[in-house]
Design an enzyme around this catalytic site. Structure first.
Site, short mmCIF file in Angstrom:
data_model
loop_
_atom_site.label_atom_id
_atom_site.label_comp_id
_atom_site.label_asym_id
_atom_site.label_seq_id
_atom_site.Cartn_x
_atom_site.Cartn_y
_atom_site.Cartn_z
CB SER A 187 -5.75 5.88 -1.45
OG SER A 187 -4.40 6.01 -1.03
CE1 TYR A 200 -4.87 2.74 -6.09
CE2 TYR A 200 -3.81 4.44 -4.77
CZ TYR A 200 -4.57 3.29 -4.86
OH TYR A 200 -5.05 2.70 -3.70
#
Length: 311
Positions: A187, A200
């Protein structure tokens, strides 16, 4: 010219040269087909099958379609058989390629073990480790999670252990054949510390460092291992934001990112996402992680969710 004047001139020249080279290297992303060309037979030359985790929707589904369109048979893996069956029929109908469906819940510790026999002896040329979970899509402080112990277990099991185990299953065959591609999805948020999404973002940092180190270990074996770190893509995890020049559809993002497969061990997948990554890295971290920024992020996401009736 005295010593100090010479030193300053030399330092200035070195800085100009350094950033000049970086600018030239950066400019290559504007012309991927010129600087990072891939022959039409590239993917099929890697092997007969591609394996994609988290392929029932979003980015994973888009990778499965894209690789099938490039001539590969695909193994699609997720936890919902009904969704996988629909995707499999669509891929077979539109591309004519074979599709194998495997059901696995990657939050379970033995998920990869359960499908390993199904993948044994297959000529797998491409692995896309896409599956990941975000237990609290809305901004949430670490201790505010209602089921924190379970969130920790599920997030690390799915986002970290699954990715590493899938590499362990698929990589030996690639080493034996002397070719293959592994794409691990990270990400863009890993470029800075990300409060309110600590689990995350922390797991995605692992994905990046693991992938980069693994590429160093196996690049001389003819294997490409690349980590892809996108920012906004319109998926369920991002509440299906409307697409624009920055928020891409999964299909648009995947087709663009595949053009940069030879561009290096870490890419953002698109020109604009690369620029955002560069900008966030040069901005002082204390500006991006300040209390006011965290408050604004919470308000923005919560307002967006309410507006879109996504709660």
């Amino acid at each position: 010219m005295d010593f100090w004047e010479f030193s300053c001139i030399s330092l200035g020249a070195a800085v100009v040269l350094y950033y000049g080279v970086k600018l030239i290297l950066f400019s290559r992303i504007l012309f991927p087909k010129l600087f990072f060309p891939l022959p039409k037979s590239f993917f099929t030359s890697m092997g007969e099958w591609a394996v994609v985790t988290g392929a029932s929707e979003g980015i994973g589904r888009a990778y499965a379609f894209a690789l099938a369109e490039r001539g590969m048979n695909v193994v699609i893996i997720s936890r919902t058989k009904e969704k996988l069956d629909i995707v499999a029929k669509e891929i077979a109908k539109t591309t004519g390629r074979k599709v194998k469906v495997l059901v696995a819940d990657f939050t379970k510790a033995d998920a990869v073990n359960c499908i390993e026999d199904e993948l044994k002896d297959m000529n797998i040329g491409v692995l896309v480790n896409n599956v990941a979970i975000l237990t609290n899509p809305a901004p949430t402080k670490f201790l505010a999670s209602k089921n924190l112990y379970q969130d920790i277990f599920n997030t690390i099991t799915c986002n970290v252990k699954t990715m590493a185990k899938m590499c362990k299953v698929i990589l030996p065959g690639m080493v034996d054949r002397g070719k293959g591609v592994i794409i691990n999805i990270s990400s863009g948020v890993t470029c800075v510390p990300l409060p309110l999404y600590v689990l995350y973002s922390g797991t995605k940092i692992f994905v990046e460092r693991f992938s980069q180190a693994l590429q160093i270990e196996y690049k001389d074996k003819g294997i490409i291992i690349q980590v892809v770190a996108p920012f906004s893509v319109s998926t369920r995890m991002s509440y299906y934001q409307k697409t624009n020049c920055f928020v891409l559809s999964p299909e648009g993002f995947v087709n663009t990112s595949l053009q940069y497969l030879r561009a290096g061990e870490r890419i953002n997948g698109t020109i604009l996402h690369t620029l955002v990554d560069w900008f966030m890295r040069i901005v002082p971290h204390n500006m991006l992680t300040s209390d006011s920024m965290q408050t604004n992020l919470e308000e923005y996401v919560n307002k967006f969710v309410q507006t879109q009736n996504l709660q």
